[in-house]
Design an enzyme around this catalytic site. Structure first.
Site, PDB file in Angstrom:
ATOM      1  N   CYS A 257       0.749  -1.321  -0.018  1.00 29.15           N
ATOM      2  CA  CYS A 257      -0.080   0.108   0.022  1.00 29.15           C
ATOM      3  C   CYS A 257       0.813   1.164   0.110  1.00 29.15           C
ATOM      4  O   CYS A 257       0.819   2.063  -0.953  1.00 29.15           O
ATOM      5  CB  CYS A 257      -0.805   0.029   1.313  1.00 29.15           C
ATOM      6  SG  CYS A 257      -1.827  -1.426   1.272  1.00 29.15           S
TER       7      CYS A 257
HETATM    8  N1  NAD Z   1      -2.603  -6.233   1.869  1.00 30.56           N
HETATM    9  C1  NAD Z   1      -3.274  -5.102   2.603  1.00 30.56           C
HETATM   10  O1  NAD Z   1      -2.943  -4.700   3.622  1.00 30.56           O
HETATM   11  C2  NAD Z   1      -4.156  -4.098   2.043  1.00 30.56           C
HETATM   12  C3  NAD Z   1      -5.052  -3.334   2.482  1.00 30.56           C
HETATM   13  C4  NAD Z   1      -5.848  -2.526   1.974  1.00 30.56           C
HETATM   14  C5  NAD Z   1      -6.098  -2.429   0.567  1.00 30.56           C
HETATM   15  N2  NAD Z   1      -5.286  -3.537  -0.302  1.00 30.56           N
HETATM   16  C6  NAD Z   1      -5.378  -3.444  -1.728  1.00 30.56           C
HETATM   17  O2  NAD Z   1      -6.304  -4.899  -2.087  1.00 30.56           O
HETATM   18  C7  NAD Z   1      -5.958  -5.246  -3.187  1.00 30.56           C
HETATM   19  C8  NAD Z   1      -5.475  -6.669  -2.920  1.00 30.56           C
HETATM   20  O3  NAD Z   1      -4.283  -6.821  -2.104  1.00 30.56           O
HETATM   21  P1  NAD Z   1      -4.105  -7.794  -1.282  1.00 30.56           P
HETATM   22  O4  NAD Z   1      -3.042  -7.435  -0.382  1.00 30.56           O
HETATM   23  O5  NAD Z   1      -5.014  -8.779  -1.010  1.00 30.56           O
HETATM   24  O6  NAD Z   1      -3.130  -8.851  -2.670  1.00 30.56           O
HETATM   25  P2  NAD Z   1      -2.501 -10.071  -2.474  1.00 30.56           P
HETATM   26  O7  NAD Z   1      -1.304 -10.347  -3.466  1.00 30.56           O
HETATM   27  O8  NAD Z   1      -2.408 -10.740  -1.089  1.00 30.56           O
HETATM   28  O9  NAD Z   1      -3.587 -11.149  -3.181  1.00 30.56           O
HETATM   29  C9  NAD Z   1      -4.197 -11.149  -4.475  1.00 30.56           C
HETATM   30  C10 NAD Z   1      -4.441 -12.345  -4.808  1.00 30.56           C
HETATM   31  O10 NAD Z   1      -5.093 -12.332  -6.120  1.00 30.56           O
HETATM   32  C11 NAD Z   1      -4.812 -13.111  -6.817  1.00 30.56           C
HETATM   33  N3  NAD Z   1      -5.053 -12.821  -8.421  1.00 30.56           N
HETATM   34  C12 NAD Z   1      -4.353 -12.053  -9.006  1.00 30.56           C
HETATM   35  N4  NAD Z   1      -4.967 -11.721 -10.272  1.00 30.56           N
HETATM   36  C13 NAD Z   1      -6.105 -12.567 -10.094  1.00 30.56           C
HETATM   37  C14 NAD Z   1      -7.317 -12.657 -11.088  1.00 30.56           C
HETATM   38  N5  NAD Z   1      -7.270 -12.018 -12.144  1.00 30.56           N
HETATM   39  N6  NAD Z   1      -8.264 -13.332 -10.826  1.00 30.56           N
HETATM   40  C15 NAD Z   1      -8.260 -14.097  -9.362  1.00 30.56           C
HETATM   41  N7  NAD Z   1      -7.293 -13.989  -8.524  1.00 30.56           N
HETATM   42  C16 NAD Z   1      -6.149 -13.162  -9.061  1.00 30.56           C
HETATM   43  C17 NAD Z   1      -3.422 -13.675  -6.888  1.00 30.56           C
HETATM   44  O11 NAD Z   1      -3.029 -15.005  -7.062  1.00 30.56           O
HETATM   45  C18 NAD Z   1      -3.307 -13.235  -5.188  1.00 30.56           C
HETATM   46  O12 NAD Z   1      -3.585 -14.628  -4.329  1.00 30.56           O
HETATM   47  C19 NAD Z   1      -4.897  -4.518  -3.915  1.00 30.56           C
HETATM   48  O13 NAD Z   1      -5.342  -3.297  -4.607  1.00 30.56           O
HETATM   49  C20 NAD Z   1      -4.112  -3.823  -2.389  1.00 30.56           C
HETATM   50  O14 NAD Z   1      -3.667  -2.467  -2.896  1.00 30.56           O
HETATM   51  C21 NAD Z   1      -4.454  -4.341   0.379  1.00 30.56           C
END
Ligand code: NAD
Length: 401
Positions: A257
């Site tokens: 983030c």
């Molecule tokens: N991790 C955090 O603390 C956090 C907090 C707030 C917002 N976010 C936002 O949330 C979103 C996701 O982040 P995250 O931390 O969960 O990411 P992550 O990498 O932990 O998980 C994403 C998952 O999506 C999967 N993926 C990728 N493309 C895909 C598709 N087309 N179809 C299905 N699955 C797919 C990946 O294999 C992975 O398992 C991002 O935009 C991030 O900025 C994250």
């Protein structure tokens, strides 16, 4: 009601676990290893207990899949896929695009599509909706909404239930249905007037942190040059009961983030003709911290670290999690190697990273602490090398940033 969550990472799995208490949840992810582990009830995310997952699977309320056709018949689809930066540090929406394709190809009745992935204002209106319409074979009147995720993995005091959640739909119906969905497992829902406000608020929250971390990292450099203790200065400033918020100096910013989201805001700002100068400068300061630290360490060690065994302690981007995304430890290792050091790393929480394993916490000429996990004892860090530099302020007796 059937709910599908696209992406089963930090955000998607966390939301799936909460939603599965009330709905039939399908967790779609492209990663077959993650999916098969999840279907065995094994969570890969701190904050989602494997026990809760097993319970949801046993109750028939949760199933992970790599098969897009399993999302068919969903009333609600939540997008929780990565939104990284590309090699030019510009927004990379390829994961969002592929999520839109899966949704378009597999839904045959209108649904509510909610985006939880962090992105720039206008993403749901000008990117996700048109992409799903473009990829759909038939015309379906889906509803669209945004509810940016604020989860802080590993944090115990704030979770999905008690963290206030912003939301807004493209239509009043989408807004109302979004509120109904989240109200089953969130206590505090805050409706805003447009999806763009929710999207911008999420970006600004993290920009605020990025800029303040950069400011305090600059103060650390100024304080060192003036011979003042930066942490004592911050503690002193923190005694003011209003108008001051304390941030800590560090080796830089990490995670999905803080190093990423501000550049999403900078990109739309530039496209709208406004230069995001604070964001640019904050990026520079934070990304330069590892070089600054390597330089300080070299200076303290006779002007050079050439040929010295340097152990980087803690490569996760924050304490007590195994997440190494965008970790400043990587830039620090590069900076130390550039100065000729022989670099190894130790992190019992991470274990293996970038094709190598955690080294023992001993036998180094120099140790530098980037992240201090609770399971790593300060005494052991102090014994691990002749010279120990601490960027965290937690290893008393080490040279402090
Ligand atoms: N991790 C955090 O603390 C956090 C907090 C707030 C917002 N976010 C936002 O949330 C979103 C996701 O982040 P995250 O931390 O969960 O990411 P992550 O990498 O932990 O998980 C994403 C998952 O999506 C999967 N993926 C990728 N493309 C895909 C598709 N087309 N179809 C299905 N699955 C797919 C990946 O294999 C992975 O398992 C991002 O935009 C991030 O900025 C994250």
């Amino acid at each position: 009601m059937k709910v599908s969550i696209i992406g089963q990472g930090y955000v998607g799995l966390t939301i799936s676990a909460f939603a599965a208490k009330h709905y039939e949840v399908v967790g779609f992810d492209l990663n077959s290893t993650i999916v098969s582990q999840l279907n065995k009830g094994v969570s890969h995310i701190e904050g989602v207990a494997s026990g809760d997952l097993k319970q949801a699977i046993f109750a028939g309320n949760y199933k992970a899949t790599t098969d897009g056709s399993e999302i068919a018949g969903s009333e609600i689809v939540v997008i929780a896929v990565p939104t990284p930066l590309d090699t030019n540090r510009k927004p990379d929406l390829t994961y969002i695009d592929s999520a839109c394709r899966v949704i378009a190809e597999n839904l045959s009745v209108p649904a509510l599509i909610i985006n939880e992935s962090t992105s720039f204002p206008g993403t749901i209106r000008n990117y996700i909706k048109p992409a799903i319409e473009k990829y759909s074979k038939q015309k379906l009147d889906h509803m669209y909404a945004i509810s940016p995720e604020r989860v802080d993995p590993g944090r115990e005091d704030f979770n999905q239930k008690n963290t206030p959640r912003l939301y807004a739909g493209l239509t009043p119906e989408a807004t109302a249905k979004t509120r109904d969905f989240y109200s089953t497992f969130c206590d505090n829902l805050i409706e805003v007037s447009s999806p763009e406000v929710a999207e911008a608020a999420k970006l600004f929250e993290n920009t605020f942190r990025q800029v303040n971390i950069a400011l305090v990292n600059e103060l650390a450099q100024i304080s060192h040059a003036l011979g003042i203790d930066v942490r004592e200065t911050l503690d002193a400033a923190g005694t003011k009961p209003y108008g001051f918020m304390k941030f800590a100096p560090s080796a830089g910013v990490g995670g999905h983030c803080i190093p990423v989201d501000p550049s999403y805001l900078a990109d739309v700002a530039e496209k709208a003709g406004v230069e995001a100068t604070f964001i640019k400068r904050a990026n520079e300061v934070n990304l330069d911290m590892p070089k600054y630290i390597a330089g300080r360490i070299a200076k303290d060690n006779g002007g050079s670290v050439k040929g010295k065994k340097v152990l980087v302690v803690g490569v996760a981007y924050k304490p007590n999690v195994a997440d190494t995304r965008e970790t400043p430890a990587e830039l620090l290792i590069d900076a130390l190697k550039d100065l000729g050091a022989v670099v190894a790393w130790n992190d019992p929480v991470v274990g293996s990273w970038n094709g190598s394993e955690s080294s023992p916490l001993s036998g180094a000429d120099i140790a530098v602490v980037v992240t201090k996990h609770d399971v790593v004892a300060s005494e052991d860090v102090l014994k691990s090398a002749l010279y120990v530099f601490d960027t965290t302020g937690k290893v008393k007796g080490a040279v402090q940033l």
